[in-house]
Design a protein around this motif. Structure first.
Motif, PDB file in Angstrom:
ATOM      1  N   ALA A  26       0.770  -1.062   0.037  1.00  0.00           N
ATOM      2  CA  ALA A  26      -0.216   0.027  -0.040  1.00  0.00           C
ATOM      3  C   ALA A  26       1.027   1.346  -0.002  1.00  0.00           C
ATOM      4  CB  ALA A  26      -0.920  -0.099   1.294  1.00  0.00           C
ATOM      5  N   LYS A  27       1.989   1.182   0.915  1.00  0.00           N
ATOM      6  CA  LYS A  27       2.876   2.544   0.955  1.00  0.00           C
ATOM      7  C   LYS A  27       4.161   2.047   0.237  1.00  0.00           C
ATOM      8  CE  LYS A  27       1.008   3.713   5.174  1.00  0.00           C
ATOM      9  NZ  LYS A  27       1.402   4.005   6.776  1.00  0.00           N
ATOM     10  N   ALA A  28       4.446   1.256  -0.498  1.00  0.00           N
ATOM     11  CA  ALA A  28       5.450   0.895  -1.076  1.00  0.00           C
ATOM     12  C   ALA A  28       5.637   1.404  -2.487  1.00  0.00           C
ATOM     13  CB  ALA A  28       5.735  -0.649  -1.311  1.00  0.00           C
ATOM     14  N   SER A  29       6.883   1.955  -2.989  1.00  0.00           N
ATOM     15  CA  SER A  29       6.886   2.450  -4.426  1.00  0.00           C
ATOM     16  C   SER A  29       6.677   1.557  -5.539  1.00  0.00           C
ATOM     17  CB  SER A  29       8.220   2.981  -4.504  1.00  0.00           C
ATOM     18  OG  SER A  29       9.290   2.026  -4.380  1.00  0.00           O
ATOM     19  N   SER A  30       6.298   1.569  -6.608  1.00  0.00           N
ATOM     20  CA  SER A  30       6.231   0.767  -7.869  1.00  0.00           C
ATOM     21  C   SER A  30       7.488   0.218  -8.253  1.00  0.00           C
ATOM     22  CB  SER A  30       5.157   1.412  -8.923  1.00  0.00           C
ATOM     23  OG  SER A  30       6.174   2.425  -9.560  1.00  0.00           O
ATOM     24  N   ARG A  31       7.481  -0.901  -8.756  1.00  0.00           N
ATOM     25  CA  ARG A  31       8.585  -1.367  -9.451  1.00  0.00           C
ATOM     26  C   ARG A  31       8.256  -2.352 -10.472  1.00  0.00           C
ATOM     27  NH1 ARG A  31      11.615  -6.586  -6.855  1.00  0.00           N
ATOM     28  NH2 ARG A  31      11.972  -6.693  -9.025  1.00  0.00           N
ATOM     29  N   ASP A  32       9.155  -2.702 -11.508  1.00  0.00           N
ATOM     30  CA  ASP A  32       8.436  -3.633 -12.546  1.00  0.00           C
ATOM     31  C   ASP A  32       8.324  -4.923 -12.335  1.00  0.00           C
ATOM     32  OD1 ASP A  32       8.928  -1.299 -14.006  1.00  0.00           O
ATOM     33  OD2 ASP A  32      10.974  -1.986 -14.964  1.00  0.00           O
ATOM     34  N   VAL A  33       7.229  -5.541 -12.800  1.00  0.00           N
ATOM     35  CA  VAL A  33       7.091  -7.036 -12.550  1.00  0.00           C
ATOM     36  C   VAL A  33       6.901  -7.778 -13.818  1.00  0.00           C
ATOM     37  CG1 VAL A  33       5.973  -6.429 -10.200  1.00  0.00           C
ATOM     38  CG2 VAL A  33       4.528  -6.712 -12.324  1.00  0.00           C
ATOM     39  N   LEU A  34       6.759  -9.050 -13.805  1.00  0.00           N
ATOM     40  CA  LEU A  34       6.508  -9.758 -14.931  1.00  0.00           C
ATOM     41  C   LEU A  34       4.974 -10.175 -15.026  1.00  0.00           C
ATOM     42  CD1 LEU A  34       9.383 -12.117 -14.994  1.00  0.00           C
ATOM     43  CD2 LEU A  34       9.465  -9.979 -16.107  1.00  0.00           C
ATOM     44  N   SER A  35       4.435  -9.707 -15.967  1.00  0.00           N
ATOM     45  CA  SER A  35       2.930 -10.326 -16.474  1.00  0.00           C
ATOM     46  C   SER A  35       2.971 -11.491 -17.199  1.00  0.00           C
ATOM     47  CB  SER A  35       2.267  -9.057 -17.178  1.00  0.00           C
ATOM     48  OG  SER A  35       1.030  -9.744 -17.322  1.00  0.00           O
ATOM     49  N   ILE A  36       3.169 -12.894 -16.817  1.00  0.00           N
ATOM     50  CA  ILE A  36       3.141 -13.836 -17.543  1.00  0.00           C
ATOM     51  C   ILE A  36       1.859 -14.567 -18.235  1.00  0.00           C
ATOM     52  CG2 ILE A  36       4.042 -16.385 -17.198  1.00  0.00           C
ATOM     53  CD1 ILE A  36       5.612 -15.534 -14.815  1.00  0.00           C
ATOM     54  N   GLU A  37       2.020 -14.677 -19.508  1.00  0.00           N
ATOM     55  CA  GLU A  37       0.979 -15.108 -20.297  1.00  0.00           C
ATOM     56  C   GLU A  37       1.089 -16.570 -20.700  1.00  0.00           C
ATOM     57  OE1 GLU A  37       1.131 -12.358 -23.535  1.00  0.00           O
ATOM     58  OE2 GLU A  37       0.512 -10.498 -22.100  1.00  0.00           O
ATOM     59  N   ALA A  38       2.314 -17.240 -20.655  1.00  0.00           N
ATOM     60  CA  ALA A  38       2.575 -18.661 -21.113  1.00  0.00           C
ATOM     61  C   ALA A  38       3.504 -19.238 -20.172  1.00  0.00           C
ATOM     62  CB  ALA A  38       2.686 -18.583 -22.552  1.00  0.00           C
ATOM     63  N   VAL A  39       3.307 -20.551 -19.939  1.00  0.00           N
ATOM     64  CA  VAL A  39       4.214 -21.266 -19.360  1.00  0.00           C
ATOM     65  C   VAL A  39       4.567 -22.462 -20.303  1.00  0.00           C
ATOM     66  CG1 VAL A  39       4.866 -22.744 -17.166  1.00  0.00           C
ATOM     67  CG2 VAL A  39       3.715 -20.496 -16.927  1.00  0.00           C
ATOM     68  N   ASN A  40       5.849 -22.873 -20.391  1.00  0.00           N
ATOM     69  CA  ASN A  40       6.332 -23.723 -21.308  1.00  0.00           C
ATOM     70  C   ASN A  40       5.582 -23.842 -22.721  1.00  0.00           C
ATOM     71  OD1 ASN A  40       8.200 -24.663 -19.457  1.00  0.00           O
ATOM     72  ND2 ASN A  40       6.778 -25.933 -18.510  1.00  0.00           N
ATOM     73  N   ASP A  41       5.243 -22.620 -23.264  1.00  0.00           N
ATOM     74  CA  ASP A  41       4.532 -22.347 -24.613  1.00  0.00           C
ATOM     75  C   ASP A  41       3.049 -22.797 -24.423  1.00  0.00           C
ATOM     76  OD1 ASP A  41       6.992 -21.407 -25.722  1.00  0.00           O
ATOM     77  OD2 ASP A  41       7.650 -23.638 -26.343  1.00  0.00           O
ATOM     78  N   ARG A  42       2.539 -22.829 -23.398  1.00  0.00           N
ATOM     79  CA  ARG A  42       1.101 -23.217 -23.132  1.00  0.00           C
ATOM     80  C   ARG A  42       0.423 -21.940 -22.345  1.00  0.00           C
ATOM     81  NH1 ARG A  42       0.626 -29.238 -20.712  1.00  0.00           N
ATOM     82  NH2 ARG A  42       1.684 -30.258 -22.478  1.00  0.00           N
ATOM     83  N   PRO A  43      -0.444 -21.276 -23.160  1.00  0.00           N
ATOM     84  CA  PRO A  43      -1.008 -20.108 -22.646  1.00  0.00           C
ATOM     85  C   PRO A  43      -1.945 -20.234 -21.246  1.00  0.00           C
ATOM     86  CG  PRO A  43      -1.427 -20.305 -25.040  1.00  0.00           C
ATOM     87  CD  PRO A  43      -0.898 -21.440 -24.664  1.00  0.00           C
ATOM     88  N   LEU A  44      -1.729 -19.338 -20.604  1.00  0.00           N
ATOM     89  CA  LEU A  44      -2.345 -19.296 -19.147  1.00  0.00           C
ATOM     90  C   LEU A  44      -3.894 -18.692 -19.365  1.00  0.00           C
ATOM     91  CD1 LEU A  44       0.324 -17.939 -16.827  1.00  0.00           C
ATOM     92  CD2 LEU A  44      -0.063 -20.539 -17.214  1.00  0.00           C
ATOM     93  N   ALA A  45      -4.703 -19.250 -18.490  1.00  0.00           N
ATOM     94  CA  ALA A  45      -6.307 -18.776 -18.771  1.00  0.00           C
ATOM     95  C   ALA A  45      -6.248 -17.437 -18.254  1.00  0.00           C
ATOM     96  CB  ALA A  45      -6.914 -19.759 -17.620  1.00  0.00           C
ATOM     97  N   GLN A  46      -5.289 -16.867 -17.592  1.00  0.00           N
ATOM     98  CA  GLN A  46      -5.271 -15.617 -17.524  1.00  0.00           C
ATOM     99  C   GLN A  46      -3.888 -14.937 -16.774  1.00  0.00           C
ATOM    100  OE1 GLN A  46      -8.277 -14.390 -14.370  1.00  0.00           O
ATOM    101  NE2 GLN A  46      -7.079 -15.143 -12.693  1.00  0.00           N
ATOM    102  N   PRO A  47      -3.299 -13.846 -17.212  1.00  0.00           N
ATOM    103  CA  PRO A  47      -1.997 -13.608 -16.948  1.00  0.00           C
ATOM    104  C   PRO A  47      -1.654 -13.499 -15.150  1.00  0.00           C
ATOM    105  CG  PRO A  47      -2.630 -12.007 -18.498  1.00  0.00           C
ATOM    106  CD  PRO A  47      -4.113 -12.719 -18.027  1.00  0.00           C
TER     107      PRO A  47
END
Length: 284
Positions: free
Chosen positions: A83-104
């Motif tokens: 809540a009070k922390a500064s923002s930082r870059d994160v990974l929005s993962i869409e596929a694992v081992n070339d298989r798409p995820l239902a949602q990121p």
């Protein structure tokens, strides 16, 4: 002794690539009977123990056991750590081992200390090899009954992705150049520096001495400049030249065919972005 109605949690065993994974099944009623009080806590407890974690793999946010080497793909986003922390870059993962995820799935990340990986850039797509790992972070609220309070997060288990390698196309010969034009790639070749008086288009009244540029020489002798020589970014630092001159290196960046032949009629291709350079290790 009074009869007790007891609900026991049964354990179902699944196999994940040859390994057992324990999961809690739906509660099942137990028949009435006399149960010694000393056994009651043992029979109804569903807490995990350290021994459980050592024996059975724990699935992470990505649906894979923690510590398992996997390949992920997605886009670098911006996330909040608290809540009070500064923002930082994160990974929005869409596929694992070339298989798409239902949602990121959004997850924090770290670059392994010896990994030859450029720092992720916000908004850029990625494909990484690595593993999800985890541990407890934060401080239990009850701890502040004994010590002065400090700014922190609650005590919780958190996972992150450890990046080991970035999956990129490899450029080693001239034929690779045309196939991967205008794409981020890893260029493998020999680092060769060149020194000359500063070109007029890049020179500055404050610039003193010789102007040092560098080319990456491919296996078939084709030379790729690190930035076109008419751009000031083509000036290489003395530290970089000392570290890599004459050595086989891996450079990550975008290669582009020269569009304006009037500025440089002899140069047909160059690295137009420069994300990082490392001494090449063939085993990787």
């Amino acid at each position: 002794m009074k009869k007790l109605h007891l609900i026991l949690l049964s354990l179902t065993i699944f196999w994940f690539e040859g390994q057992e994974i324990l999961t809690l099944a739906a509660p099942q009623p137990c028949q009435e009977g006399n149960i010694a009080p000393t056994n009651l806590m043992t029979k109804v407890s569903n807490h995990l123990t350290v021994t459980d974690l050592e024996k059975k793999p724990l699935l992470g946010q990505l649906g894979q056991p923690l510590g398992k080497i996997i390949t992920i793909a997605g886009v670098v986003r911006q996330g909040e750590l608290g809540a009070k922390a500064s923002s930082r870059d994160v990974l929005s993962i869409e596929a694992v081992n070339d298989r798409p995820l239902a949602q990121p799935v959004t997850i924090e990340f770290n670059l392994f200390m010896t990994a030859q990986v450029a720092k992720p850039v916000l908004g850029r797509s990625f494909k990484y090899v690595g593993y999800e790992t985890g541990g407890f972070t934060g401080i239990p609220q009850e701890a502040f009954k004994f010590v002065p309070a400090v700014a922190t997060t609650g005590h919780r288990f958190n996972t992150s992705f450890q990046v080991l390698k970035e999956e990129l196309d490899i450029v080693k010969t001239k034929s690779d150049l045309t196939r991967f034009n205008n794409r981020r790639v890893q260029v493998i070749g020999r680092y060769v520096s060149h020194s000359s008086p500063a070109p007029t288009i890049t020179s500055s009244i404050d610039f003193k001495g010789t102007y040092t540029t560098a080319n990456i020489v491919l296996e078939d002798g084709i030379e790729i400049p690190i930035y076109p020589t008419y751009l000031k970014q083509s000036l290489r630092s003395p530290e970089e030249v000392k570290a890599y001159d004459g050595r086989i290196v891996k450079v990550v960046g975008q290669i582009s065919l020269e569009q304006d032949q009037k500025l440089n009629p002899d140069q047909i291709i160059a690295l137009t972005t420069f994300d990082g350079i490392w001494q090449y290790q063939s085993k990787l």
